[in-house]
Design a protein around this motif. Structure first.
Motif, mmCIF file in Angstrom:
data_model
loop_
_atom_site.group_PDB
_atom_site.id
_atom_site.type_symbol
_atom_site.label_atom_id
_atom_site.label_comp_id
_atom_site.label_asym_id
_atom_site.label_seq_id
_atom_site.Cartn_x
_atom_site.Cartn_y
_atom_site.Cartn_z
ATOM 1 N N ASP A 200 0.852 -1.185 0.000
ATOM 2 C CA ASP A 200 0.000 0.000 0.000
ATOM 3 C C ASP A 200 0.892 1.240 0.000
ATOM 4 O O ASP A 200 2.089 1.150 0.305
ATOM 5 C CB ASP A 200 -0.912 0.006 1.229
ATOM 6 C CG ASP A 200 -2.166 0.853 1.042
ATOM 7 O OD1 ASP A 200 -2.251 1.580 0.031
ATOM 8 O OD2 ASP A 200 -3.049 0.783 1.913
ATOM 9 N N VAL A 202 0.748 5.292 1.532
ATOM 10 C CA VAL A 202 -0.002 6.184 2.407
ATOM 11 C C VAL A 202 0.785 7.475 2.569
ATOM 12 O O VAL A 202 2.010 7.445 2.692
ATOM 13 C CB VAL A 202 -0.241 5.533 3.785
ATOM 14 C CG1 VAL A 202 -1.097 6.434 4.662
ATOM 15 C CG2 VAL A 202 -0.904 4.165 3.637
ATOM 16 N N ARG A 207 0.095 7.976 9.393
ATOM 17 C CA ARG A 207 -0.992 7.289 8.698
ATOM 18 C C ARG A 207 -0.538 5.934 8.169
ATOM 19 O O ARG A 207 -1.295 4.956 8.193
ATOM 20 C CB ARG A 207 -1.494 8.149 7.541
ATOM 21 C CG ARG A 207 -2.276 9.381 7.977
ATOM 22 C CD ARG A 207 -2.764 10.164 6.771
ATOM 23 N NE ARG A 207 -3.525 11.347 7.169
ATOM 24 C CZ ARG A 207 -4.036 12.223 6.306
ATOM 25 N NH1 ARG A 207 -3.847 12.045 5.001
ATOM 26 N NH2 ARG A 207 -4.707 13.265 6.737
ATOM 27 N N ARG A 211 -2.115 2.381 9.175
ATOM 28 C CA ARG A 211 -2.601 1.470 8.137
ATOM 29 C C ARG A 211 -1.982 0.089 8.307
ATOM 30 O O ARG A 211 -2.671 -0.924 8.192
ATOM 31 C CB ARG A 211 -2.252 2.047 6.758
ATOM 32 C CG ARG A 211 -2.598 1.139 5.591
ATOM 33 C CD ARG A 211 -4.080 0.919 5.458
ATOM 34 N NE ARG A 211 -4.379 0.111 4.278
ATOM 35 C CZ ARG A 211 -5.335 -0.822 4.240
ATOM 36 N NH1 ARG A 211 -6.094 -1.045 5.300
ATOM 37 N NH2 ARG A 211 -5.540 -1.510 3.137
#
Length: 280
Positions: A200, A202, A207, A211
């Motif tokens: 991912d 971010v 953050r 996550r």
């Protein structure tokens, strides 16, 4: 207690020395080179390595020589073990497995060399579980099956402040596509098919860590798991992450907070954090 099966691993398993001593696990050291100096990673002080990396001193890792495995296997054979299970870091990240197989062909007891296709505590928990089965007198098949089940089912989540150190070491794999992105974009990575791959992206470190925490809690579910938080020169953040995991994961058999081996740290860089979720 007499062991029919002995367990060998390499230092990227990130297991504390007290635990490996207690379970009779033999650990072969990967080497780290800083500038012109090379030594076993266990003898490289982490602050020294971090300072060198931040000063852009050339840093590299070197797999164990086959001779290191040969003497480890021979010593175990001399102790009377009937077989050896040697569990190691992904062959797509290191030539450690190749060195182990070269040595295994030269000893008089059967050596089963396992390429886990992963790293860190995904190896560590598999090694620990296999060692406990061996210590209890389990046969070779049970030991092998236990290790295989653990590393096959484990999840390795990785946060790095920058991809630069992975790029320098050539360990970036499929995550290479993320290089050169927005500076505030923090990549989350995982191990897939033996290499580091994107999970991912971010914006912002806080953050990104939240996550990673959410993903770990979801993957842990309600089943019994072992959970480790790994870090490289980021103990305070790792401690906070572990505290949140304690609240969010309902069925944990063992929590562990550990600094990754210097060989891993040399590639992920200062500030890196990881979470391992290993179903029991």
């Amino acid at each position: 207690m007499y062991r029919r099966v002995a367990i060998v691993t390499d230092s990227t398993a990130c297991l504390p020395a007290q635990l490996t001593d207690q379970l009779g696990i033999e650990v072969v050291q990967i080497q780290v080179r800083i500038g012109d100096h090379t030594d076993d990673e266990s003898r490289i002080p982490v602050p020294e390595l971090v300072s060198a990396m931040r000063a852009n001193v050339p840093v590299a890792t070197i797999p164990p020589d086959p001779g290191a495995f040969f003497w480890t296997y021979n010593e175990l054979a001399a102790q009377g073990v009937r077989s050896i299970v040697s569990i190691h870091v992904s062959s797509r990240q290191s030539a450690t497995v190749e060195a182990a197989r070269t040595a295994a062909a030269q000893v008089r007891v059967p050596v089963h060399v396992i390429d886990t296709q992963t790293c860190g505590m995904s190896i560590g928990y598999a090694v620990q579980a296999a060692a406990k089965v061996a210590e209890a007198g389990g046969n070779l098949e049970r030991v092998l099956a236990t290790a295989q089940r653990r590393f096959d089912r484990s999840t390795e989540l990785i946060y790095v402040d920058t991809l630069e150190y992975l790029r320098r070491g050539g360990r970036i794999g499929a995550a290479a596509a993320l290089v050169g992105g927005v500076l505030s974009m923090k990549p989350l990575l995982t191990m897939a098919d033996g290499q580091i791959t994107p999970l991912d992206k971010v914006i912002g470190a806080d953050r990104a860590l939240n996550r990673m925490l959410d993903i770990a809690i979801k993957r842990a579910g309600n089943d019994p798991v072992d959970v480790a938080v790994e870090h490289f020169d980021a103990e305070e953040k790792a401690t906070r992450l572990l505290r949140k995991l304690r609240k969010g994961v309902p069925n944990v058999r063992q929590f562990m907070l550990t600094q990754v081996s210097s060989a891993i740290g040399a590639h992920v860089g200062p500030g890196a954090l990881g979470i391992t979720v290993s179903p029991v």
